[in-house]
Design a protein around this motif. Structure first.
Motif, PDB file in Angstrom:
ATOM      1  N   UNK A   1       0.847  -1.197   0.000  1.00  0.00           N
ATOM      2  CA  UNK A   1       0.000   0.000   0.000  1.00  0.00           C
ATOM      3  C   UNK A   1       0.881   1.246   0.000  1.00  0.00           C
ATOM      4  N   UNK A   2       0.571   2.187  -0.880  1.00  0.00           N
ATOM      5  CA  UNK A   2       1.365   3.401  -0.985  1.00  0.00           C
ATOM      6  C   UNK A   2       1.066   4.343   0.179  1.00  0.00           C
ATOM      7  N   UNK A   3       2.082   5.094   0.594  1.00  0.00           N
ATOM      8  CA  UNK A   3       1.895   6.081   1.647  1.00  0.00           C
ATOM      9  C   UNK A   3       0.994   7.206   1.149  1.00  0.00           C
ATOM     10  N   UNK A   4       0.370   7.922   2.079  1.00  0.00           N
ATOM     11  CA  UNK A   4      -0.600   8.951   1.729  1.00  0.00           C
ATOM     12  C   UNK A   4       0.003  10.063   0.864  1.00  0.00           C
TER      13      UNK A   4
ATOM     14  N   UNK B   1      13.001   4.593  -2.645  1.00  0.00           N
ATOM     15  CA  UNK B   1      12.132   3.489  -3.047  1.00  0.00           C
ATOM     16  C   UNK B   1      12.533   2.178  -2.378  1.00  0.00           C
ATOM     17  N   UNK B   2      13.816   1.831  -2.398  1.00  0.00           N
ATOM     18  CA  UNK B   2      14.246   0.554  -1.809  1.00  0.00           C
ATOM     19  C   UNK B   2      13.912   0.493  -0.321  1.00  0.00           C
ATOM     20  N   UNK B   3      14.062   1.604   0.380  1.00  0.00           N
ATOM     21  CA  UNK B   3      13.776   1.615   1.813  1.00  0.00           C
ATOM     22  C   UNK B   3      12.279   1.616   2.103  1.00  0.00           C
ATOM     23  N   UNK B   4      11.495   2.150   1.172  1.00  0.00           N
ATOM     24  CA  UNK B   4      10.042   2.128   1.341  1.00  0.00           C
ATOM     25  C   UNK B   4       9.499   0.704   1.323  1.00  0.00           C
TER      26      UNK B   4
ATOM     27  N   UNK C   1      12.649   1.779  15.743  1.00  0.00           N
ATOM     28  CA  UNK C   1      12.784   0.405  16.216  1.00  0.00           C
ATOM     29  C   UNK C   1      13.551  -0.348  15.137  1.00  0.00           C
ATOM     30  N   UNK C   2      14.863  -0.177  15.183  1.00  0.00           N
ATOM     31  CA  UNK C   2      15.701  -0.653  14.083  1.00  0.00           C
ATOM     32  C   UNK C   2      15.446  -2.117  13.765  1.00  0.00           C
ATOM     33  N   UNK C   3      15.412  -2.413  12.446  1.00  0.00           N
ATOM     34  CA  UNK C   3      15.835  -1.561  11.322  1.00  0.00           C
ATOM     35  C   UNK C   3      14.747  -0.656  10.759  1.00  0.00           C
ATOM     36  N   UNK C   4      13.635  -0.479  11.485  1.00  0.00           N
ATOM     37  CA  UNK C   4      12.519   0.317  10.967  1.00  0.00           C
ATOM     38  C   UNK C   4      12.459   1.688  11.637  1.00  0.00           C
ATOM     39  N   UNK C   5      12.194   2.698  10.819  1.00  0.00           N
ATOM     40  CA  UNK C   5      11.993   4.061  11.307  1.00  0.00           C
ATOM     41  C   UNK C   5      10.681   4.579  10.730  1.00  0.00           C
ATOM     42  N   UNK C   6       9.780   4.992  11.606  1.00  0.00           N
ATOM     43  CA  UNK C   6       8.475   5.495  11.180  1.00  0.00           C
ATOM     44  C   UNK C   6       8.395   6.990  11.461  1.00  0.00           C
ATOM     45  N   UNK C   7       7.895   7.740  10.487  1.00  0.00           N
ATOM     46  CA  UNK C   7       7.796   9.190  10.628  1.00  0.00           C
ATOM     47  C   UNK C   7       6.506   9.675   9.988  1.00  0.00           C
TER      48      UNK C   7
ATOM     49  N   UNK D   1       7.136   4.258   6.797  1.00  0.00           N
ATOM     50  CA  UNK D   1       8.105   3.435   7.514  1.00  0.00           C
ATOM     51  C   UNK D   1       9.191   3.022   6.532  1.00  0.00           C
ATOM     52  N   UNK D   2      10.426   3.319   6.877  1.00  0.00           N
ATOM     53  CA  UNK D   2      11.566   2.938   6.062  1.00  0.00           C
ATOM     54  C   UNK D   2      12.363   1.845   6.762  1.00  0.00           C
ATOM     55  N   UNK D   3      12.920   0.941   5.971  1.00  0.00           N
ATOM     56  CA  UNK D   3      13.807  -0.087   6.498  1.00  0.00           C
ATOM     57  C   UNK D   3      15.251   0.298   6.174  1.00  0.00           C
ATOM     58  N   UNK D   4      16.067   0.379   7.204  1.00  0.00           N
ATOM     59  CA  UNK D   4      17.479   0.700   7.055  1.00  0.00           C
ATOM     60  C   UNK D   4      18.275  -0.601   7.038  1.00  0.00           C
TER      61      UNK D   4
END
Length: 240
Positions: free
Chosen positions: A1-4, A107-110, A175-181, A199-202
Motif C-alpha cells: 500500500x502506498x503512503x498517503x 524506493x528501496x527503503x520504502x 525500532x531498528x531496522x525500521x523508522x516510522x515518521x 516506515x523505512x527499512x534501514x
C-alpha cells in the motif's frame, strides 16, 4: 500500500513542488548513458520525474508505482505518452526484457516488508535481460539520518497552485531496522490538514549484498551518492 503522500490526490499533486531539486537523479542518468540502456524499468516511479527524463533521451521506459494518484500526475506531464505507466509494483510485472532497472530516492527503503523486498528483487531480476543491471540506493544506517527529521529542521512554507502549504516531518518510532515518521501538510487555501506516515527499512550493506546474491545478481560496485557522500550506498548489480 502506498503512503498517503503518494496516494492521496491532493498530496500527489504537490509532491513535485515540495521537492523541486532532483539533482540526485543526475547520477542515475549518467549510469543509464554509461550502460547504453535502451529499455529501462523505473520501479517506484512516483510522479514520473526520472521516467520522463529517460524518455526525453529516446529511451523506452516502463514506470511502475503502487500509487494511482502519483501515476495520474505523471500522465498529465509533457511527454508522458512516451512512457508505459503501470499502477502496481515489481512483484507482479508483465513480461519484460529491460537493460536497466532502477529504484531511485527512497524506493528501496520504502519496501519495508522483508517478503515484499525479496519478491521485488526477484521481479526485477526476471525483468532484466542477461547482462542487464539493477541500480538503487539505500541510506547507511550508521549515519542515523532520522535524527535530522524534526519539525524544527524540516518546517517550510511552499507556494503551490491555489496558495501556500506548510509542511514538516516528525519521527514517530525508531525500532531498528525500521523508522516510522509522519509528514504534516496544512493548506492555507482552506485550512485542510493532511498527514502521511511512512516506515523505512534501514538495511546494512552486507545484508543487501546477501539478498542480491541470493537472487542471482552479481554486485559489480557499491558507490557513494555523489550529492550525499558517505551517507548512502548506491548498489550496481547485474544479472549474469
Amino acid at each position: 500500500m502506498a503512503d498517503n503522500c503518494f496516494a492521496h490526490p491532493r498530496l500527489a499533486a504537490i509532491y513535485d513542488p515540495l521537492d523541486p531539486d532532483r539533482s540526485d537523479l543526475n547520477a542515475y542518468l549518467q549510469m543509464a548513458d554509461a550502460f547504453e540502456a535502451q529499455r529501462v524499468l523505473d520501479i517506484g516511479c512516483g510522479t514520473g520525474v526520472f521516467a520522463l527524463l529517460l524518455a526525453g533521451r529516446g529511451i523506452e521506459v516502463v514506470g511502475v508505482d503502487p500509487a494511482q494518484a502519483s501515476i495520474d500526475v505523471a500522465r498529465t506531464k509533457r511527454g508522458s505518452g512516451r512512457v508505459r505507466w503501470i499502477c502496481g509494483d515489481a512483484t507482479n510485472l508483465p513480461p519484460l526484457q529491460v537493460d536497466l532497472a532502477t529504484m531511485t530516492a527512497n524506493v528501496a527503503q520504502e519496501i519495508a516488508d522483508p517478503q515484499t523486498w525479496q519478491q521485488t528483487l526477484r521481479g526485477a531480476h526476471e525483468a532484466l535481460r542477461p547482462g542487464g543491471r539493477l541500480i538503487f540506493e539505500t541510506r547507511d544506517p550508521a549515519r542515523r539520518a532520522w535524527q535530522e527529521w524534526t519539525r524544527e529542521k524540516s518546517y517550510r512554507v511552499t507556494q503551490v497552485s491555489g496558495g501556500s502549504v506548510e509542511s514538516w516531518v516528525q519521527i514517530i518510532e525508531v525500532s531498528m531496522p525500521l523508522v516510522t515518521f509522519r509528514w504534516t501538510y496544512r493548506f492555507a487555501a482552506d485550512g485542510q490538514v493532511l498527514t502521511s506516515e511512512s516506515t523505512l527499512r534501514f538495511r546494512e550493506r552486507n545484508e543487501v549484498e546477501r539478498d542480491l546474491d541470493a537472487h542471482g545478481y552479481v554486485v559489480d560496485d557499491i558507490r557513494n551518492a555523489p550529492d550525499r557522500p558517505g551517507r548512502e550506498f548506491v548498489f550496481l548489480a547485474r544479472r549474469p
